[in-house]
Scaffold this active site. Sequence first.
Site: not given
Ligand code: HEM
Length: 399
Positions: A95, A137
């Site tokens: 994060y 989580e």
């Molecule tokens: C407060 C912080 C964060 C927010 C608001 C956020 C938001 C999101 C959202 C909206 C999605 C798409 C979900 C979907 O399609 O169902 C997502 C996917 C994802 N997030 Fe986060 N996220 C956060 C933090 C993080 C962190 C710390 C990581 C670590 C590296 C991360 C890694 C990912 C990955 C790998 C995906 C899937 C993307 C893909 O398929 O390419 N996120 N996140």
Amino acid sequence: MASTNTTEIVKSTAPVLKEHGEAITKVFYKLLFKNHPEMMDIFNMTNQKKGDQPKVLANAIFQYACHIDKLALLGDAVESIAQKHTSLSISKEMYPIVGENLLKAIKEVLKDAATPEIINAWAEAYNDLAVIFITREEKIYSEREQLNGGFRNSKEFVVVDKIKESDVITSFYLKRKDKTPTPTFIPGQYTSISINIPGHEHKYTRNYSMSDCPSKKHLRISVKKEKGNPDGIVSNYLHTNINKNDSLNLTMPSGPFTLKESKKPLVLISGGVGVTPLISMYKNNFLNGNRPVIFIQCVLNSKVHAFKNEIDKYATKNTKSIIIYSDPLTLDNINNHNTFKGYLTSKILNKIDIKNESDFYFCGSKPFMINTMNILKELKVNKNQINFEFFGPSEKIAY
Ligand code: HEM
Ligand SMILES: Cc1cc2nc3c(=O)[nH]c(=O)nc-3n(C[C@H](O)[C@H](O)[C@H](O)COP(=O)(O)OP(=O)(O)OC[C@H]3O[C@@H](n4cnc5c(N)ncnc54)[C@H](O)[C@@H]3O)c2cc1C
């Protein structure tokens, strides 16, 4: 909880975020992958190239800015993102990395407009949001660990069988390599597979839905060979190079696309490979509930029609199976009774006597999903009886 001052600043910058959100998230991903190339192992870089993922993240941040003083309204969105994160083994240590690069991106795009006061407010707000995700989580990780066969992060599974389901879909039957029990899950959930492909620098991570109901015997995923220019990297590699006795690394199944508690009749509508989570629900319903169910499979024709026999095998007097071929072969028997030609229409749903008080679950390509939603709207199906899942970054569909 953000201070009143922070809340005001974040809310007042929401319109700017909306306007520049996509630009900010594009810069964010560029910085993230430059500063932390290991992140390319977990993000789906095809979604990045197509621009879908930056849009989804930008929207999530914008929604957060708008709702910072009433975060409870974000409940479902937080849950869906947390489920996606836990399927990918996102850890609390990641994060601050994301936060740092997001703030740098805001500065880079907004330039002088991003005053120190605004940046500090966003840093505080991001930390608050991060705490919400990290807490949820961790709870999901620990609950899953307690499940029968449960575990954290990923584990090695061995392919015990590989079965061709159609010209384009192949199933992989998987068991824990160390012979510990097969994990349980809720039908509709998906796992993540992380794979090294020879000649490629980074790992590839992809989601695959459980296509069988929970069983002690195996997990099953069913993968469509994605064609295009270029062909889909992971799906083609799985089809061509992964065989019986090979190993794959999987995470515990996750995801919010599961049957809600209800006794209403079920209507499952699949487009192409979107059948996978639905057949899991269908088989589980046969074994554990037996609500009346109509399973509508929309596919090109019989050559690419997977699971026909399996769906017939689990049919009861309470089950109806409907096929809609958009481009039938001459041998495909279109009888306008349970097999139709064309695309799904309200006329077909009326003909097969769909009750609009049923619960509807659907999954398929984006045009299929938009069409299905429009039809359900036309039939005046209540919004809270409509459930769907995208096989890509989650999007909203207008109702
Ligand atoms: C407060 C912080 C964060 C927010 C608001 C956020 C938001 C999101 C959202 C909206 C999605 C798409 C979900 C979907 O399609 O169902 C997502 C996917 C994802 N997030 Fe986060 N996220 C956060 C933090 C993080 C962190 C710390 C990581 C670590 C590296 C991360 C890694 C990912 C990955 C790998 C995906 C899937 C993307 C893909 O398929 O390419 N996120 N996140
Ligand atoms: C929750 C969830 C569940 C899923 N369940 C299943 C399932 O049960 N079965 C299943 O088969 N799939 C499922 N998927 C989809 C799966 O995760 C993969 O996205 C799919 O297998 C394609 O991956 P790939 O690496 O083969 O293709 P990729 O290499 O990611 O390519 C995907 C498509 O994009 C095109 N493409 C590649 N590069 C570009 C570019 N630069 N510009 C434009 N287009 C490009 C390719 O031609 C291809 O058509 C699911 C996805 C999600 C999110």
